[in-house]
Motif scaffolding. Sequence first.
Motif, PDB file in Angstrom:
ATOM      1  N   PRO A   1     -39.678  45.004 -57.063  1.00 54.89           N
ATOM      2  CA  PRO A   1     -40.979  45.145 -56.585  1.00 54.89           C
ATOM      3  C   PRO A   1     -42.149  43.968 -55.872  1.00 54.89           C
ATOM      4  N   VAL A   2     -41.875  42.939 -56.545  1.00 57.23           N
ATOM      5  CA  VAL A   2     -43.152  41.658 -56.312  1.00 57.23           C
ATOM      6  C   VAL A   2     -42.172  40.848 -55.490  1.00 57.23           C
ATOM      7  N   PHE A   3     -41.404  40.064 -56.058  1.00 60.29           N
ATOM      8  CA  PHE A   3     -40.330  39.043 -54.943  1.00 60.29           C
ATOM      9  C   PHE A   3     -39.223  39.716 -54.438  1.00 60.29           C
ATOM     10  N   GLY A   4     -38.815  40.500 -54.368  1.00 60.81           N
ATOM     11  CA  GLY A   4     -37.334  41.254 -53.076  1.00 60.81           C
ATOM     12  C   GLY A   4     -36.642  39.974 -53.448  1.00 60.81           C
ATOM     13  N   ARG A   5     -35.833  39.645 -52.473  1.00 55.73           N
ATOM     14  CA  ARG A   5     -34.487  39.484 -52.204  1.00 55.73           C
ATOM     15  C   ARG A   5     -34.087  37.788 -52.626  1.00 55.73           C
ATOM     16  N   LYS A   6     -35.494  37.390 -53.251  1.00 59.84           N
ATOM     17  CA  LYS A   6     -35.482  35.963 -54.352  1.00 59.84           C
ATOM     18  C   LYS A   6     -34.970  36.439 -55.546  1.00 59.84           C
ATOM     19  N   VAL A   7     -34.332  37.703 -56.588  1.00 63.14           N
ATOM     20  CA  VAL A   7     -34.772  37.617 -57.299  1.00 63.14           C
ATOM     21  C   VAL A   7     -33.265  37.782 -57.596  1.00 63.14           C
ATOM     22  N   LEU A   8     -31.967  38.687 -56.666  1.00 64.54           N
ATOM     23  CA  LEU A   8     -30.706  38.291 -56.557  1.00 64.54           C
ATOM     24  C   LEU A   8     -30.154  36.545 -56.087  1.00 64.54           C
ATOM     25  N   GLN A   9     -30.996  36.083 -54.870  1.00 59.08           N
ATOM     26  CA  GLN A   9     -30.901  35.005 -55.086  1.00 59.08           C
ATOM     27  C   GLN A   9     -30.990  33.967 -56.303  1.00 59.08           C
ATOM     28  N   ALA A  10     -32.036  34.205 -57.004  1.00 64.06           N
ATOM     29  CA  ALA A  10     -32.011  33.851 -58.425  1.00 64.06           C
ATOM     30  C   ALA A  10     -31.118  34.198 -59.027  1.00 64.06           C
ATOM     31  N   GLY A  11     -30.992  35.653 -59.985  1.00 60.67           N
ATOM     32  CA  GLY A  11     -29.527  35.468 -60.410  1.00 60.67           C
ATOM     33  C   GLY A  11     -28.619  34.402 -60.068  1.00 60.67           C
ATOM     34  N   ALA A  12     -28.349  34.733 -59.216  1.00 63.19           N
ATOM     35  CA  ALA A  12     -26.795  33.804 -58.560  1.00 63.19           C
ATOM     36  C   ALA A  12     -27.221  32.458 -58.826  1.00 63.19           C
TER      37      ALA A  12
ATOM     38  N   VAL B   1     -26.695  42.679 -60.497  1.00 69.65           N
ATOM     39  CA  VAL B   1     -26.094  44.027 -60.011  1.00 69.65           C
ATOM     40  C   VAL B   1     -26.853  45.453 -60.479  1.00 69.65           C
ATOM     41  N   ALA B   2     -28.153  45.457 -61.197  1.00 68.62           N
ATOM     42  CA  ALA B   2     -28.813  46.064 -60.462  1.00 68.62           C
ATOM     43  C   ALA B   2     -29.816  46.324 -59.603  1.00 68.62           C
ATOM     44  N   PRO B   3     -29.932  45.453 -58.749  1.00 67.89           N
ATOM     45  CA  PRO B   3     -31.371  45.653 -57.353  1.00 67.89           C
ATOM     46  C   PRO B   3     -29.987  45.115 -56.361  1.00 67.89           C
ATOM     47  N   LEU B   4     -28.803  44.682 -56.499  1.00 75.12           N
ATOM     48  CA  LEU B   4     -27.588  44.719 -55.253  1.00 75.12           C
ATOM     49  C   LEU B   4     -28.206  46.070 -54.353  1.00 75.12           C
ATOM     50  N   THR B   5     -27.318  46.809 -55.285  1.00 72.87           N
ATOM     51  CA  THR B   5     -26.997  48.117 -54.751  1.00 72.87           C
ATOM     52  C   THR B   5     -27.775  48.657 -53.840  1.00 72.87           C
ATOM     53  N   ASP B   6     -29.020  48.631 -54.059  1.00 73.41           N
ATOM     54  CA  ASP B   6     -29.998  49.559 -53.536  1.00 73.41           C
ATOM     55  C   ASP B   6     -30.658  48.418 -52.423  1.00 73.41           C
ATOM     56  N   ALA B   7     -30.151  46.768 -52.566  1.00 78.17           N
ATOM     57  CA  ALA B   7     -30.327  46.184 -51.070  1.00 78.17           C
ATOM     58  C   ALA B   7     -29.815  46.774 -50.049  1.00 78.17           C
ATOM     59  N   ILE B   8     -28.228  46.306 -50.422  1.00 77.54           N
ATOM     60  CA  ILE B   8     -27.096  46.929 -49.513  1.00 77.54           C
ATOM     61  C   ILE B   8     -27.722  48.199 -48.530  1.00 77.54           C
ATOM     62  N   LEU B   9     -27.776  49.589 -49.595  1.00 75.82           N
ATOM     63  CA  LEU B   9     -27.878  50.671 -49.232  1.00 75.82           C
ATOM     64  C   LEU B   9     -29.323  50.891 -48.156  1.00 75.82           C
ATOM     65  N   SER B  10     -30.372  49.886 -48.621  1.00 74.87           N
ATOM     66  CA  SER B  10     -31.540  49.473 -47.989  1.00 74.87           C
ATOM     67  C   SER B  10     -32.268  50.215 -46.392  1.00 74.87           C
ATOM     68  N   GLU B  11     -31.276  48.744 -44.974  1.00 75.49           N
ATOM     69  CA  GLU B  11     -31.454  49.715 -44.400  1.00 75.49           C
ATOM     70  C   GLU B  11     -30.254  50.513 -42.941  1.00 75.49           C
ATOM     71  N   VAL B  12     -29.168  51.338 -44.114  1.00 71.30           N
ATOM     72  CA  VAL B  12     -28.057  52.284 -43.932  1.00 71.30           C
ATOM     73  C   VAL B  12     -28.686  53.125 -43.499  1.00 71.30           C
TER      74      VAL B  12
ATOM     75  N   ALA C   1     -29.012  36.573 -45.755  1.00 70.16           N
ATOM     76  CA  ALA C   1     -28.843  37.658 -44.768  1.00 70.16           C
ATOM     77  C   ALA C   1     -28.811  39.647 -45.730  1.00 70.16           C
ATOM     78  N   LEU C   2     -29.437  39.026 -47.130  1.00 75.28           N
ATOM     79  CA  LEU C   2     -29.733  40.132 -47.822  1.00 75.28           C
ATOM     80  C   LEU C   2     -31.056  41.065 -46.952  1.00 75.28           C
ATOM     81  N   PRO C   3     -32.020  42.053 -46.702  1.00 74.95           N
ATOM     82  CA  PRO C   3     -33.195  42.137 -46.578  1.00 74.95           C
ATOM     83  C   PRO C   3     -34.120  41.056 -47.428  1.00 74.95           C
ATOM     84  N   LYS C   4     -35.422  40.478 -47.298  1.00 74.26           N
ATOM     85  CA  LYS C   4     -36.207  40.260 -47.535  1.00 74.26           C
ATOM     86  C   LYS C   4     -36.920  41.146 -48.658  1.00 74.26           C
ATOM     87  N   ARG C   5     -37.311  42.906 -48.488  1.00 74.15           N
ATOM     88  CA  ARG C   5     -38.110  43.548 -49.167  1.00 74.15           C
ATOM     89  C   ARG C   5     -36.834  44.833 -48.936  1.00 74.15           C
TER      90      ARG C   5
END
Length: 513
Positions: A345-356, A397-408, A480-484
């Motif tokens: 909720p605070v950092f958005g996409r950066k959390v996933l990139q930090a995870g990688a 793993v936890a936020p990735l699915t929501d990031a993928i679906l966010s603009e669907v 390429a994922l949405p920032k938020r």
Amino acid sequence: MNSTDTTLGSAAGRAGGGDRRRWFALAIVMTAAFMDLVDVTIVNIAIPSIRREEGASFSEIQWITAGYALAFAAGLITGGRLGDIHGRKRIFLLGIGGFTLASALCGLAVNPDMLVASRFLQGAMAALMVPQVLSIVHATFPAHERGKVFGLFGAVVGLGAVSGPLLGALLTEWNLFGWGWRSIFLINLPVGVAALILGSRYITESKAPRALKLDLVGVALVTLGLLMLLYPLIRGRELGWPVWGYVSMAGSVLVLAVLVAYERRKAGRDGSPLVELSLFEVKSFAAGIAVQTVFGVALGVFFLVWTLYMQFGLGWSPLKAGLTGVPFSIAVSVAAGVSVQKLVPVFGRKVLQAGALVMGVGVLLYLWEAGHYGLAVTPWQMALPLVVMGAGMGLIVAPLTDAILSEVPREHAGSASGLISTVQQMGNALGLGLVSVVFFGTISDHLRPEQAGPAFVDAFQHALGWVAGVMGAIFLLMFALPKRPAQHLEGEQSAAADEDGRAAREGEKAALV
């Protein structure tokens, strides 16, 4: 409608009326989900025992794991739609009955070929069973109870993730009734039979009001394309990389191209393709699917070579290997919870990139330790890189699915969720196939006993280098994922679509662990 044509709303309405049977139904479907999750993770620990006792080749070992993943992936979407059309309860009972039968065949396998075939069947039956789990929950419980129920499901996912390797190690070590590794499959029999009997009594039938048609041609093309790619990858080294293998792998691209053309025509003809191609016009979805697939490849490579490294290379017992993985599982669970609730909720996409990046650092740290300590490495020394890797994986793993679906678009949420689960499993199967190249490709066919340990350590380091490189690629793809990521879809209509596709997705998160 007759009694078997119960819709989501009416079933949930009856559940809200105080029907206590719904809690028995919940326990039954959760047990089935737990069986599937454990069965995915339990096998890796027993693989060295299977090889020693049955004389399985390394390519057959790969098929024992990849065959399940391939059959599971190919059947997930079809399994979900069969439940929508013919009834979730009916297909769930068919799936759990078939899964139990396949488990018996695995446990009674007289040779590696029979075990591989039985694992294919087990994966196909799981594809019928798993998509129904959360659909049944959604149909059975009213909206105000689902939050608590899905929380319980999350706990089952975590428990399955942690207990699978440990349970496999204990069953193999204890050698119950002299069954050895076979007990990891035969233990499913009493559980499956009980779930079948109780499920037929307590689960309420439900169907989707407007179910899409089956796309069996699409399923056949997906399966054929993947087999044409995976079979030469897995068998190629053993057969000396024959020309027909390269022809087959090149042909798989053509088959998948035919799939795309066919799905485009089918979408225009009856609106019920296996793959909703219009989803790929959404940039975040297309990028997210690429991330999910590549991530599955990395995990497919890592978990198999990790098991081979510990048991064949280091000579550890199944129990010691299973206990070594506990810090990893705990780190995944903790990081996953923190990422969704506090960080995204605070950092958005950066959390996933930090995870990688964090997971990549953990892989590199593990690579260094494997080389530095060699055959003398201990589980305690492995704990740090495993915790770092687990933390990174949990952030993904936890936020990735929501990031993928966010603009669907809302109307495609269910289809998109099912596709996410499918490509994740396909990536996992591809990663298992690549083990022949990135791991076994560095091991000589004629090793003396004293050479085996160092050879497996070197091969493990080589494979980890590939995994680290893949994590770097995932980091770049995530731009390429949405920032938020948008908030979860709201409203009863979107919830129904999302929950129908979520069952397989949640199961796969645990399987990764």
